[in-house]
Design an enzyme around this catalytic site. Structure first.
Site, mmCIF file in Angstrom:
data_model
loop_
_atom_site.group_PDB
_atom_site.id
_atom_site.type_symbol
_atom_site.label_atom_id
_atom_site.label_comp_id
_atom_site.label_asym_id
_atom_site.label_seq_id
_atom_site.Cartn_x
_atom_site.Cartn_y
_atom_site.Cartn_z
ATOM 1 N N THR A 1 0.828 -1.214 0.000
ATOM 2 C CA THR A 1 0.000 0.000 0.000
ATOM 3 C C THR A 1 0.856 1.255 0.000
ATOM 4 O O THR A 1 0.449 2.293 -0.531
ATOM 5 C CB THR A 1 -0.931 -0.021 1.229
ATOM 6 O OG1 THR A 1 -1.800 -1.130 1.092
ATOM 7 C CG2 THR A 1 -1.751 1.243 1.360
ATOM 8 N N THR B 1 1.593 -4.329 4.270
ATOM 9 C CA THR B 1 1.428 -4.637 5.687
ATOM 10 C C THR B 1 0.924 -6.065 5.933
ATOM 11 O O THR B 1 1.122 -6.607 7.018
ATOM 12 C CB THR B 1 0.411 -3.663 6.335
ATOM 13 O OG1 THR B 1 -0.825 -3.754 5.636
ATOM 14 C CG2 THR B 1 0.920 -2.232 6.311
ATOM 15 N N ASP B 2 0.261 -6.646 4.926
ATOM 16 C CA ASP B 2 -0.441 -7.913 5.177
ATOM 17 C C ASP B 2 0.473 -9.044 5.644
ATOM 18 O O ASP B 2 0.118 -9.802 6.542
ATOM 19 C CB ASP B 2 -1.216 -8.357 3.934
ATOM 20 C CG ASP B 2 -2.456 -7.495 3.694
ATOM 21 O OD1 ASP B 2 -2.902 -6.806 4.641
ATOM 22 O OD2 ASP B 2 -2.988 -7.518 2.572
ATOM 23 N N SER C 1 1.388 -7.476 -0.833
ATOM 24 C CA SER C 1 2.066 -8.496 -0.019
ATOM 25 C C SER C 1 1.155 -9.637 0.405
ATOM 26 O O SER C 1 1.635 -10.643 0.918
ATOM 27 C CB SER C 1 2.740 -7.868 1.204
ATOM 28 O OG SER C 1 1.829 -7.647 2.244
HETATM 29 N N1 ASP Z 1 -2.671 -5.530 0.737
HETATM 30 C C1 ASP Z 1 -1.638 -4.581 1.085
HETATM 31 C C2 ASP Z 1 -0.317 -5.297 1.136
HETATM 32 O O1 ASP Z 1 -0.031 -5.946 2.094
HETATM 33 C C3 ASP Z 1 -1.956 -3.957 2.381
HETATM 34 C C4 ASP Z 1 -0.999 -2.913 2.871
HETATM 35 O O2 ASP Z 1 0.125 -2.790 2.412
HETATM 36 O O3 ASP Z 1 -1.403 -2.198 3.810
HETATM 37 O O4 ASP Z 1 0.445 -5.220 0.217
#
Ligand code: ASP
Length: 317
Positions: free
Chosen positions: A14, A96-97, A63
């Site tokens: 993100t 973050t995932d 991610s």
């Molecule tokens: N779906 C995203 C990822 O993990 C979520 C994020 O980065 O907050 O790439």
């Protein structure tokens, strides 16, 4: 001695995401903006880093889709740059995932006294108030902090060690914590206030880990299964039939397992499948008791225990 160059490895997430509308914090596409562009968009970053910031795009993914090919590439690029005496430390931009899994994976395989700091964002780069730029500044501040060492996650002003950090919220900017352990410290106006020791490289798994990872063969198949009300052993029996090599159980409470699932896990263990117990509780860890038939994860969450078991099996191959 450590040099002054800081290498920023981009993997997507993100932090590199964009949405059609600036106010949209959830309807965006992750992994759109290149790491060069991300760095250029953070005022003061080059000055903070002393001008020696080098960017490299290792991957460009959401991610949630993290896979072994990206982990392999990332670990090898980290090892390559960390060997360079000019490099003071690394920053990795990441979604973050699965951030905590990558952080733990790197903590397990990188043998270095230098800092490796993963950072991220909960809001896309195009948001009205993106959190990525401050997180990036804070990550660089941690790399530059005297004595910084080990794999860490920096987000929302907090510094977390790879071992305990977990994503605990799907939306808010303050999305990570380290449970009982608490953060290692905070970044406040560019200064790191540390309340725990820097995490050093692990000594248990690092030997030959990079060589094993460089090998293009398949990595061991390890799954996470969960114990819950009315759990059965059917999924475990099916996995064993399909050739699973390791199973991590997200147990209830202090490592307890529904008796039907436990029977299947015991059958799996008897056929040579490695089984490890973790807890689905987000804080604390399984306290082992004499006579336990299944080993516990020594405090690792289910997803991190999966990484460690996978690396164990990779070494044993
Ligand atoms: N779906 C995203 C990822 O993990 C979520 C994020 O980065 O907050 O790439």
């Amino acid at each position: 001695m450590s040099g002054q160059k800081i290498v920023v490895l981009g993997t997507g997430g993100t932090i590199a995401g964009t949405s059609a509308q600036a106010g949209d914090n959830i309807g965006y596409t992750a992994a759109q903006v290149g790491v060069d562009e991300l760095l250029a968009a953070v005022p003061g970053l080059q000055v903070l880093a002393g001008g020696a910031l080098v960017a490299e795009q290792v991957a460009q993914i959401d991610s949630k889709d993290m896979d072994y090919a990206v982990w392999r590439a990332l670990a090898l690029r980290c090892a390559h740059h960390l060997k360079d005496p000019q490099v003071r430390g690394l920053v990795i931009t990441h979604g973050t995932d699965t951030l905590e899994e990558t952080a733990w994976f790197l903590q397990e395989v990188l043998d270095t006294p230098k800092p490796v700091v993963l950072t991220c964002a909960m809001r896309p780069a195009s948001a009205l108030t993106p959190d990525g730029p401050q997180n990036m500044l804070d990550a660089v501040a941690v790399v530059l902090a005297p004595g910084a060492a080990g794999v860490m996650v920096v987000a929302a002003g907090e510094v977390h060690g790879a071992r305990h950090v977990q994503k605990i919220h799907p939306y808010r900017v303050h999305a990570f914590n380290s449970g009982d352990a608490g953060p290692l410290g905070w970044v406040e106006e560019g200064r790191v206030r540390l309340v725990q020791n820097w995490p050093l490289a692990q000594v248990k798994y690092v030997h030959d880990a990079i060589e094993n990872i460089a090998n293009p063969g398949e990595w061991p198949w390890v799954e996470v299964v969960m114990s819950h009300a009315a759990a059965s052993g059917k999924a475990v029996d099916a996995l064993v039939r399909e050739g699973v090599q390791g199973l991590v159980v997200a147990c209830t409470g202090n490592g307890t397992i529904h008796h039907s699932l436990e029977a299947a896990l015991s059958r799996a263990q008897n056929t040579g499948v490695r089984v490890v117990r973790s807890t689905r509780c987000t804080e604390g860890q399984v306290l082992p008791k004499p006579g336990d038939l299944l080993p516990d994860s020594q405090g690792l969450s289910p997803v991190k225990a999966r990484v460690t078991l996978m690396l164990d099996l990779l070494r044993a191959d």
